[in-house]
Write an enzyme that holds these catalytic residues in place. Sequence first.
Site, PDB file in Angstrom:
ATOM      1  N   TYR A 140      12.837  15.228  -7.286  1.00 38.79           N
ATOM      2  CA  TYR A 140      11.540  15.600  -6.717  1.00 38.79           C
ATOM      3  C   TYR A 140      11.729  16.498  -5.492  1.00 38.79           C
ATOM      4  CZ  TYR A 140       7.376  15.203  -3.847  1.00 38.79           C
ATOM      5  OH  TYR A 140       6.302  15.495  -3.037  1.00 38.79           O
ATOM      6  N   HIS A 188       2.190   3.654  -4.938  1.00 39.98           N
ATOM      7  CA  HIS A 188       2.240   3.767  -3.482  1.00 39.98           C
ATOM      8  C   HIS A 188       1.855   2.469  -2.778  1.00 39.98           C
ATOM      9  CE1 HIS A 188       1.965   8.048  -4.699  1.00 39.98           C
ATOM     10  NE2 HIS A 188       3.006   8.069  -3.891  1.00 39.98           N
TER      11      HIS A 188
HETATM   12  N1  UDP Z   1       7.031  -0.076  -1.070  1.00 37.87           N
HETATM   13  C1  UDP Z   1       7.170  -1.456  -1.253  1.00 37.87           C
HETATM   14  N2  UDP Z   1       6.541  -2.027  -2.328  1.00 37.87           N
HETATM   15  C2  UDP Z   1       5.790  -1.310  -3.212  1.00 37.87           C
HETATM   16  C3  UDP Z   1       5.636   0.086  -3.006  1.00 37.87           C
HETATM   17  C4  UDP Z   1       6.286   0.658  -1.919  1.00 37.87           C
HETATM   18  O1  UDP Z   1       7.851  -2.135  -0.487  1.00 37.87           O
HETATM   19  O2  UDP Z   1       5.276  -1.897  -4.180  1.00 37.87           O
HETATM   20  C5  UDP Z   1       7.704   0.559   0.081  1.00 37.87           C
HETATM   21  C6  UDP Z   1       8.693   1.626  -0.320  1.00 37.87           C
HETATM   22  O3  UDP Z   1       9.961   1.062  -0.552  1.00 37.87           O
HETATM   23  C7  UDP Z   1       8.669   2.550   0.890  1.00 37.87           C
HETATM   24  C8  UDP Z   1       7.235   2.414   1.420  1.00 37.87           C
HETATM   25  O4  UDP Z   1       6.716   1.233   0.834  1.00 37.87           O
HETATM   26  O5  UDP Z   1       9.548   2.078   1.887  1.00 37.87           O
HETATM   27  C9  UDP Z   1       6.361   3.578   1.026  1.00 37.87           C
HETATM   28  O6  UDP Z   1       6.487   3.790  -0.360  1.00 37.87           O
HETATM   29  P1  UDP Z   1       5.513   4.743  -1.159  1.00 37.87           P
HETATM   30  O7  UDP Z   1       5.899   4.650  -2.611  1.00 37.87           O
HETATM   31  O8  UDP Z   1       4.113   4.450  -0.792  1.00 37.87           O
HETATM   32  O9  UDP Z   1       5.827   6.193  -0.585  1.00 37.87           O
HETATM   33  P2  UDP Z   1       7.214   7.035  -0.504  1.00 37.87           P
HETATM   34  O10 UDP Z   1       7.803   6.706   0.838  1.00 37.87           O
HETATM   35  O11 UDP Z   1       8.079   6.635  -1.656  1.00 37.87           O
HETATM   36  O12 UDP Z   1       6.760   8.442  -0.577  1.00 37.87           O
END
Ligand code: UDP
Length: 327
Positions: A140, A188
């Site tokens: 990505y 997310h």
């Molecule tokens: N996260 C989590 N559980 C979930 C989804 C996300 O603990 O079910 C954590 C993920 O590991 C990251 C943060 O939340 O540290 C944000 O993740 P998200 O997928 O929203 O955004 P990214 O940082 O991947 O763009």
Amino acid sequence: MNVLVVGGAGYIGSHAVAMLHAAGHKVVVYDNLSRGHAAAVPDATLVRGDLKDQDLVERTLTDHGIEVVMHFAAFAEVGESVRDPAVYYQNNVVAALSLLEAMRKTDVKKFIFSSTTATYGAPETIPIAETTPQNPINPYGFTKLVIERALADYANAYGFAYAALRYFNAAGASPSGKIGEHHDPESHLIPIVLQVALGQREHITVFGKDYPTADGTCIRDYIHVDDLASAHMAAVEKLQPGKGIQVNLGTGRGTSVREIIDACREVTGHPIPTVIGERRPGDPPELVADARLAKELLGWEARYTDFRDIVSTAWKWHQSHPHGYDS
Ligand code: UDP
């Protein structure tokens, strides 16, 4: 201004469309609705088409007298990009280059690009300044970096005027409560936690609590989607032929997964059970923007500086649209 918003029916694009409308611009949305929602852009002219259909893109640009293009039509799931890189290279690189080619042919050279913090990879120094080397650690991030590099070359050779806006974690929803985040499946953090509050999930799984952070969970810089939209408006004003602007869009503040869950408990009044799970592959421990350059170059900064306010706007949307645009 006549603005083509490519991917305007998606989460961030639709908020930009609403803001452009409110400011009196003429907006045309180009979207294949593969992940977007027509209901997210009730007031815009919607051209339903694929980005790789270069003829249709060219016709759309000329028929509507487009002066500037905002490009939101990319896939943006890190995990998916690792599992299925081909769709990322096709959509985020091939289709984006096709869009640039259509612009070149029709002499439309103002371009705002949705780039990402993922182009930096996992930097050791926090906060992340724009001078940090861009070493993406997943497909990505790499596909976004390819287009950033292409834009620099197109500016140099063809006189394109562009801004590459490197988003941190987009979150929240329009305070109007009419548009918001709707992904299927949702991946997310904030929408998933709010789905627990709505009773649509049993619990939230925290991906790892042994990170080298204060509470052991990952830290991100959550930025309100309307702040992202307003940065696009500011960037358009600063475009110059043959030049590029590369800036971070963040708040400069980091929030842990645990703090987000606590804020969701506070805002929703729901206990929100949590389960501690494994780390998610590809997750850097901490990503926080150095947000100073955007202020200096664009005269822009985030208005939502408290993550609880961001969560509140998301909750308003999720409560009134428990099944997103299918509600
Ligand atoms: N996260 C989590 N559980 C979930 C989804 C996300 O603990 O079910 C954590 C993920 O590991 C990251 C943060 O939340 O540290 C944000 O993740 P998200 O997928 O929203 O955004 P990214 O940082 O991947 O763009």
